[in-house]
Each structure stands twice: as structure tokens, then as C-alpha cells.
Design a protein around this motif. Sequence first.
Motif, short mmCIF file in Angstrom:
data_model
loop_
_atom_site.label_atom_id
_atom_site.label_comp_id
_atom_site.label_asym_id
_atom_site.label_seq_id
_atom_site.Cartn_x
_atom_site.Cartn_y
_atom_site.Cartn_z
N PHE A 58 -65.96 -6.57 25.54
CA PHE A 58 -66.16 -8.27 25.26
C PHE A 58 -65.34 -9.07 25.33
N SER A 59 -64.48 -8.57 24.97
CA SER A 59 -63.48 -9.29 23.84
C SER A 59 -62.35 -10.19 25.65
N VAL A 60 -62.05 -9.62 26.42
CA VAL A 60 -62.32 -10.70 27.76
C VAL A 60 -62.58 -11.65 27.18
N PRO A 61 -64.19 -11.55 28.20
CA PRO A 61 -64.82 -13.07 28.10
C PRO A 61 -64.24 -13.94 26.67
N ALA A 62 -64.60 -13.03 25.40
CA ALA A 62 -64.25 -13.51 24.62
C ALA A 62 -65.41 -14.88 24.19
N TYR A 63 -66.58 -14.95 24.26
CA TYR A 63 -67.78 -15.80 24.03
C TYR A 63 -68.62 -15.07 23.79
N GLY A 64 -69.40 -16.16 22.77
CA GLY A 64 -70.79 -15.53 22.04
C GLY A 64 -70.39 -14.25 20.80
N GLY A 65 -69.47 -13.00 21.51
CA GLY A 65 -69.26 -12.18 21.35
C GLY A 65 -69.63 -10.45 21.30
N PRO A 66 -69.49 -9.69 20.96
CA PRO A 66 -69.85 -7.92 21.33
C PRO A 66 -71.58 -7.93 22.67
N ASP A 67 -72.21 -8.29 22.39
CA ASP A 67 -73.43 -8.79 22.65
C ASP A 67 -73.10 -9.82 23.55
N GLY A 186 -80.93 0.94 27.68
CA GLY A 186 -81.69 -0.24 27.48
C GLY A 186 -80.74 -1.72 26.74
N TYR A 187 -80.35 -1.53 26.10
CA TYR A 187 -79.30 -3.01 25.88
C TYR A 187 -78.85 -3.81 26.63
N THR A 188 -78.27 -3.24 28.07
CA THR A 188 -77.09 -4.09 28.91
C THR A 188 -78.39 -5.24 29.64
N THR A 189 -79.37 -4.66 29.90
CA THR A 189 -80.76 -5.39 29.81
C THR A 189 -81.59 -6.13 29.07
N GLY A 190 -81.91 -6.15 27.68
CA GLY A 190 -82.48 -7.09 26.82
C GLY A 190 -83.58 -6.53 27.43
N GLY A 191 -84.31 -7.39 26.71
CA GLY A 191 -86.30 -7.48 27.05
C GLY A 191 -86.02 -7.62 28.03
N ALA A 324 -67.79 -8.76 8.64
CA ALA A 324 -66.32 -8.74 9.35
C ALA A 324 -65.59 -9.71 8.66
N ILE A 325 -64.02 -9.95 9.09
CA ILE A 325 -63.44 -10.52 8.38
C ILE A 325 -64.07 -12.17 8.50
N ALA A 326 -64.51 -12.35 10.24
CA ALA A 326 -64.77 -13.51 9.98
C ALA A 326 -65.85 -13.76 11.22
N TYR A 327 -67.32 -14.10 11.49
CA TYR A 327 -67.61 -13.93 12.55
C TYR A 327 -67.26 -14.82 14.19
N PRO A 328 -68.30 -13.89 15.25
CA PRO A 328 -69.22 -13.02 15.03
C PRO A 328 -68.42 -11.76 14.80
N TRP A 329 -68.86 -10.97 15.60
CA TRP A 329 -68.57 -9.35 15.46
C TRP A 329 -67.03 -9.32 16.24
N SER A 330 -66.90 -9.94 17.01
CA SER A 330 -65.50 -9.75 17.72
C SER A 330 -64.86 -11.28 18.07
N TYR A 331 -64.07 -11.08 18.68
CA TYR A 331 -62.67 -12.03 18.94
C TYR A 331 -63.60 -12.79 20.06
N VAL A 332 -63.69 -14.75 20.00
CA VAL A 332 -64.21 -15.44 20.70
C VAL A 332 -63.19 -16.87 20.73
#
Length: 511
Positions: A58-67, A186-191, A324-332
Motif C-alpha cells: 500500500f506504500s507504493v500508490p501512497a494514497y489514502g492509507g493502508p486501507d 473479506g477485507y479486500t472486498t469490504g462491504g 502513528a507518528i503522523a496520520y494516516p497510518w502509512s505514508y501518503v
Amino acid sequence: MKRLHHYVILLTLIAGLAGTRAIADEPYKPTWDSLSTNALPEWVKDAKFGVYTHWGVFSVPAYGGPDYVRNLYEGSRKDAKGVFTYHTEKYGPLEKFGYKDFIPMFTAPKFDADEWVGLMHEAGAKFGGICLIHHDGFALWDSNVNPWNSAQMGPKRDVYGEIAAAVRKHDDMKLLATFHHGRSYGYTTGGMKEKDVTEQMRKTWDVLDPKYKELYWNQWTGTTEEFTDQWRAKITEVVDTYKPDMIWFDGLRTSMRGNHPPESVVLDVISHYFNQAKAVDQPVTICNKHGGEFNFPAPVGLKCYENGRDMPTDVGPWFLIDRAIAYPWSYVNGKKYKDGADYHVRSIVDVVSRGGVFLLSLTPKGDGSIPPEEQEIMRGIGRWMKVNGEAIYGTRPWKIHAEGPTVTRGLKRNNKGEEKEQWDWRQKFTSQDIRFTTNDDTLYAIALDWPEDGVLTVESLAEGADVNIKSIDLVGHEGALQWRQTSEGLVVTLPSQQPCEFAYALRILTK
């Protein structure tokens, strides 16, 4: 032939009895009552501060966060965080470019385990590690049970193995492993529901292709039983191979309700971890996250509250705060850093005074480098710890943890409209806000700001207080201080020069 058949049965019975005896001899049984007897290690109580990372595909697209992966496939319906729009405009439609297609881009040329752990150590962390696997299901270790891992794909490196080796180069650090894949099914397909999945999507979306089930676990590609078997195998593999000193799980309570994994399997895995560690006299613990309720019964492991969410005022020792040192939880891309080292240091001081442990997450970039802003924050924490560490490490709570006017606890309305207890360490603290720690005959009174007039008053140590003061000095400053006890408090005249950038510790020797 008949005799041979009886012989095989006899051998099987003997082996079974031996196995039963071995299980009986193990100190920890797969029950919550048994697991609750695993005492919290003294090293955890002494360490106070740990660092890990949220980093992965998820750090490759670096958009939105780890979700990103969840928002991507679910996004065709509601475009959460704009991820679906961003992805399809930049990388193309899902029929042509799915989440898995980021993996060959995840080469991490700048990843250096010694640099990562070196920065953790420089900041003063006494335990460190990484999130080995997030909800997206991609593993950051050399796995024989899951082909979707960093040793076989992407970086083609045993990321956690390198981190573990780097941590163990420091005699004063312990190894942390965090697992978030309990939520993967079920996480990848969400709701998404059955009615949301068209025949065209089944034919063209990789997330619905059984060929990729071990990455995209969901109801259309694999069963909960298959997922559970691999969940168990992943944890056991890491425990047996890398022998972490602490394990942290995310979101297991909800997953157990859905039987992915079932509670019985979780019990087996944790008892195996405790028994393996006990066999080599390794003091270990698990973190018991609170997310509306605890993952496990409250007496099991170390209570954890995400940045203080739902944490009661009288939480008491022992507990852990993760942030997190800053949000979101991953780099964006274009990530903003609202808080500096002072915010995290004051949080550490407050948490430790209450009998807590502070866990901070870095958010490295997709190439494996740590953003310069995060390096600066970490080094700021380290400068403070280098001066004031004696007031933190190895200390225990005093009879009261704090005095002063600033309230750090309040109520915050969540996205469901519910009011929940929340802690706010972004308050403007004053020199009247003091936190206490103690170590044998030494009491530390840590002021969260410097008094404008250079005089610090500690009301809890006024004349008549049940403390016999022998001497007082300021940590990081050489030379005696003038002090006196009055009916208003212990009045200390501070030196003209501050020994550090923020949060100032009086060292009070008692008789």
C-alpha cells in the motif's frame, strides 16, 4: 499382516500418549484462564517506549492509507477517500491493473534494516519491529506457508528477518511483531454483497479470482477454514523462526466472532507462543487491543488503547498506547506532519506516569526510505531521552501520577455519532502540569513546560507531605538548586539555561 496391523496401532497409541503427556507437561494450556497466568515481563515495565512501522504494498500508490485495497475494490460503489478514482485515472481500470500489480513495483531499493532500527534506537526505543502483515495479506517475511511474501516477490528480501537481526545487535532492545491479518478475510472486498458482484466482475477482477485467494481472502475465493489454517500457520512460522519478545494483534475480537480464525485456534496459537518462549526462559507477552472491547479477556496480556481511544481515566498500570507518528497510518504523497517531537515526548511522559508504555509507528515510503520529517521527529525524541531517560526507563508510578490544571481526557464523537472517551495530548501544557515517576529512593517530578519566572512549584510536595527530601537537582544540569518547602508547595529555583527542549525533570532524592 494382522500382527503388523496391531503393531502399527500400538505405536500410534504410544505416540498419542507421548503427545498427550507432552501437552500435559506444557505450562500454558489453550484456555484464557491459563494464558492469563503469563506474567507481564519486567522488561516491558522497564522499556516504556517502542517503535514499529506501517509499510507494505500500500506504500507504493501512497494514497489514502493502508486501507487502499479495501477502498479500491469497494470504491466502484462509493469511492471512499477517492481511491477508486485515483487508481483508475493513474493506473487504469481494475480489469487491467489490480492491487496485486503493485507488488512488482514494491522493490524497496532504499530499505535498510540497520538504518531503520538505528533510528529507533537513536530515538530511545527499547523494543522495535514492524507490522509483518497488514489487512491486505502481503507478508513481510520469508514464508513457506504463504507465497505472497516479500522474500519471493517485490523486494525479494526477508524484511522481518533483517529487522530482527538489526534489533538483536542492540543489547538494550527487544523484538516486536505485529499481525493485522486477522481482519484479512473479506477485507479486500469490504462491504460488497453477492448482489454487488456482476458476472463481468467475476471474470475480470483479480480480487474475485480463486487463483489469488491467498492474497485476497474473501467469500468468493476461499473458505474461512482455509483462511484459518493459514492464519495459524503464519503466526506459528514467525514464532518458531524469529522468536519475537512481544506480539501485537489487530482486530481479532471481530474476526473470532466470524470464525476466521475461531477462538479455539487463537488459544492454540497463543499457548504455543508462550510455551515455546517458556522452554527457553524468554519472557514474552501479547498485546490485548481494545477496540470497543478487548481482543481477549482483560487479564490476558498487556491492555492496549489506540491513542487513548476508550481508555478510562483510572486505567492504572499496566497498559500500552499506540500511535502513528503522523496520520494516516502509512505514508501518503504530500503527507502532513502536524506534531513534532515535543507532542510525542509529552505524551510519553504522561503515559509513563500512569503506568503505561508508548508505541509509535513510523510510516516509511514505498521505496523503503523513512521521510526526513519522521527522522527529525525521532531524533528530537532521542535528544530528550538521552538527557531525561532516567526519569522514564525502569521507573514505576508514584502514589499520584500528576498535578496541574490541564485536562487530557475528554469525550469525542465517533463517525457513528457515539460519544467515546478520548485522550488529547495536543493540549497547551503549562509549568503547573507535572507528572511523577519513581525509581527506588528517587522521585522524578517532570514539568511539561518551563516556568516564565524560572521558579517551579510542586504542590504535591508541600510542607507536611509524606516525603522526606534529601536533595533536589535538575536532570541534565550540573549544580545544586535552591529549594524550600512551603504550605503552597515545593518551590524550586531553576537554572537560567534549560537542559533540553521540552519537559523538564526534577530529580528528588528521598530519605
